[in-house]
Design an enzyme around this catalytic site. Structure first.
Site, PDB file in Angstrom:
ATOM      1  N   ASP A 181       0.757  -1.252   0.000  1.00  0.00           N
ATOM      2  CA  ASP A 181       0.000   0.000   0.000  1.00  0.00           C
ATOM      3  C   ASP A 181       0.795   1.315   0.000  1.00  0.00           C
ATOM      4  OD1 ASP A 181      -1.805  -2.043   0.346  1.00  0.00           O
ATOM      5  OD2 ASP A 181      -2.807  -1.170   2.069  1.00  0.00           O
ATOM      6  N   GLU A 220       1.455  -9.924  11.130  1.00  0.00           N
ATOM      7  CA  GLU A 220       1.381  -9.497   9.726  1.00  0.00           C
ATOM      8  C   GLU A 220       2.760  -9.188   9.151  1.00  0.00           C
ATOM      9  OE1 GLU A 220      -0.954  -5.954   9.401  1.00  0.00           O
ATOM     10  OE2 GLU A 220      -1.044  -6.004   7.222  1.00  0.00           O
TER      11      GLU A 220
HETATM   12  C1  DGY Z   1      -6.260  -1.640   3.734  1.00  0.00           C
HETATM   13  O1  DGY Z   1      -7.425  -1.364   3.978  1.00  0.00           O
HETATM   14  O2  DGY Z   1      -5.286  -1.290   4.430  1.00  0.00           O
HETATM   15  C2  DGY Z   1      -5.988  -2.540   2.637  1.00  0.00           C
HETATM   16  O3  DGY Z   1      -4.641  -2.849   2.520  1.00  0.00           O
HETATM   17  C3  DGY Z   1      -6.565  -2.122   1.344  1.00  0.00           C
HETATM   18  O4  DGY Z   1      -6.504  -3.256   0.558  1.00  0.00           O
END
Ligand code: DGY
Length: 420
Positions: A163, A387
């Site tokens: 992201d 994660e």
């Molecule tokens: C989030 O909401 O952080 C996700 O990575 C979007 O896919």
């Protein structure tokens, strides 16, 4: 680690996958990510295949149940509403059943379906035959809608799965996030806000999303006029390998592999357009301005995964790895943007390490593959199935009891995993 320790971790990993199973699909982690995410699901399937191959195929089938008529497999499938997540189905407004987001995510499914198939070809054959045309249609969609200059591009940072990587900074700085209106984030209620993308990032994520919704998710318009379009080396390497893996599955089914091998050859031929001479590496590039990101990280390390090698690139990337203690960092510690715990701006991801190691071993680089596995094992052993992790001191970060960390433990990192 003793045998007893790793057997206990194996059991814990299976319990996490079962616990995150919502009936035919797996959530990445309860709370923070309460829906079915595209590449998370493919990894979950790989993990399930180590103890329940039928469930593994079901995961892939459920993921493909959200496929659009044009072949796109969306990045989120909202099977049931959950007010604990933002932006939910109403914000995306794609008008699909099941409700979905309007962008895609890295196509690791064919590569992992090949792994799953190979664990038990007899059981897998009929399942593979049923999903093959859908995977092919998805790959065709990538070719038609996400390779405008030859390499794979993303229309939203979320499409990359990584992201808020510094890789996207050149494109993000030109996105106007000032008019997105009021909204309430939910992610920062689940994990420490200092580990998540910032408010300015979110404003821009929403501005890009709103553009897609306003044009009715017309992919042609999004690619041509949308606020963000960047070439992504990681996506290109993942797609390149996926084309080849799907071609291998085509041969297995007695189908022609010609179209897929042609797409793979075209992607490979376009790679020079993302070679950054100053970095001596493949680099993310803004397709609106031509600007390179100029920062290395785990995306560039996926070159080997696509069987792409170059001695200068290798020297540069190994130097990046040697600047951290654990795993491949999502971004180079030498870069000013490096933040060891803030989502994709520095931390190491066990799941990405598993792909990079797959690349190393496929190229006969067993020592690097083993080093990466060992470092990932140390993180999970000490911190649990989180994660992601701080690559400097190993601190566990983000969501806990994470499906893909459990999955790659079972399929790759655990001493009992059936590695290639
Ligand atoms: C989030 O909401 O952080 C996700 O990575 C979007 O896919």
């Amino acid at each position: 680690m003793t045998r007893m320790d790793h057997i206990a971790l194996d059991e814990q990993a299976r319990a996490i996958l079962r616990g995150n199973d919502r009936g035919g699909y797996t959530v990445p982690t309860a709370g923070l990510y309460p829906y079915q995410w595209n590449w998370d699901s493919a990894f979950a399937a790989w993990g399930f295949a180590t103890f329940d191959v039928d469930r593994a195929w079901t995961e892939i089938e459920t993921l493909l149940s959200g496929q659009w008529e044009d072949g796109m497999v969306p990045h989120i499938l909202f099977h049931q509403d959950d007010p604990g997540y933002f932006p939910g189905p109403g914000v995306w407004g794609t008008g699909r059943t099941p409700a979905t987001s309007g962008i895609s995510q890295p196509p690791v499914a064919a590569t992992l379906a090949r792994r799953i198939y190979e664990t038990d070809p007899e059981t897998g054959r009929a399942r593979l035959r049923a999903v093959f045309p859908k995977l092919l249609a998805w790959h065709r969609w990538w070719r038609a809608h996400r390779c405008p200059t030859g390499v794979a591009a993303i229309t939203h940072p979320w499409e990359s799965g990584r992201d808020n990587c510094p890789d996207w900074d050149p494109g993000m700085k030109n996105v106007d996030g000032s008019n997105v209106g009021d909204y309430t984030r939910r992610d920062t209620g689940h994990v420490d806000p200092s580990m998540r993308p910032g408010k300015e990032d979110y404003d821009r994520y929403l501005a890009i999303l709103q553009f897609g919704r306003e044009c009715g998710w017309d992919q042609e318009v999004i690619v041509r006029d949308g606020p963000f379009l960047m070439a992504d080396p990681a996506m290109t390497f993942i797609l390149l390998r996926a084309h080849r893996d799907l071609a291998a599955l085509a041969r297995e089914l007695g189908e022609s592999d010609a179209e897929l091998m042609g797409w793979a050859a075209d992607l490979e031929a376009a790679l020079p357009s993302i070679w950054n001479e100053d970095l001596s590496c493949y680099d993310a590039r803004d397709l609106r301005t031509g600007e390179f990101a100029g920062v290395l990280g785990s995306g560039a390390f996926l070159a080997w995964y696509a069987r792409v090698e170059n001695p200068e690139m290798e020297r540069r990337l190994m130097a990046v790895w040697n600047r951290v203690r654990f795993g491949i960092p999502s971004s180079d510690p030498a870069a000013p943007s490096f933040a060891p715990r803030r989502y994709w701006r520095g931390p190491t991801w066990p799941v990405v390490n598993s792909l990079i190691a797959m690349g190393f071993s496929g190229m006969g680089r067993d020592a690097e593959a083993e080093r990466l596995r060992r470092e990932t094992v140390e993180l999970i052993e000490a911190g649990g199935f989180y994660e992601y992790f701080d690559p400097m001191d190993g601190t566990a970060c983000g969501g806990r009891d994470f499906s893909w960390t459990a999955a790659i433990w079972l399929a790759w990192a655990s001493p009992s995993a059936g590695r290639d």
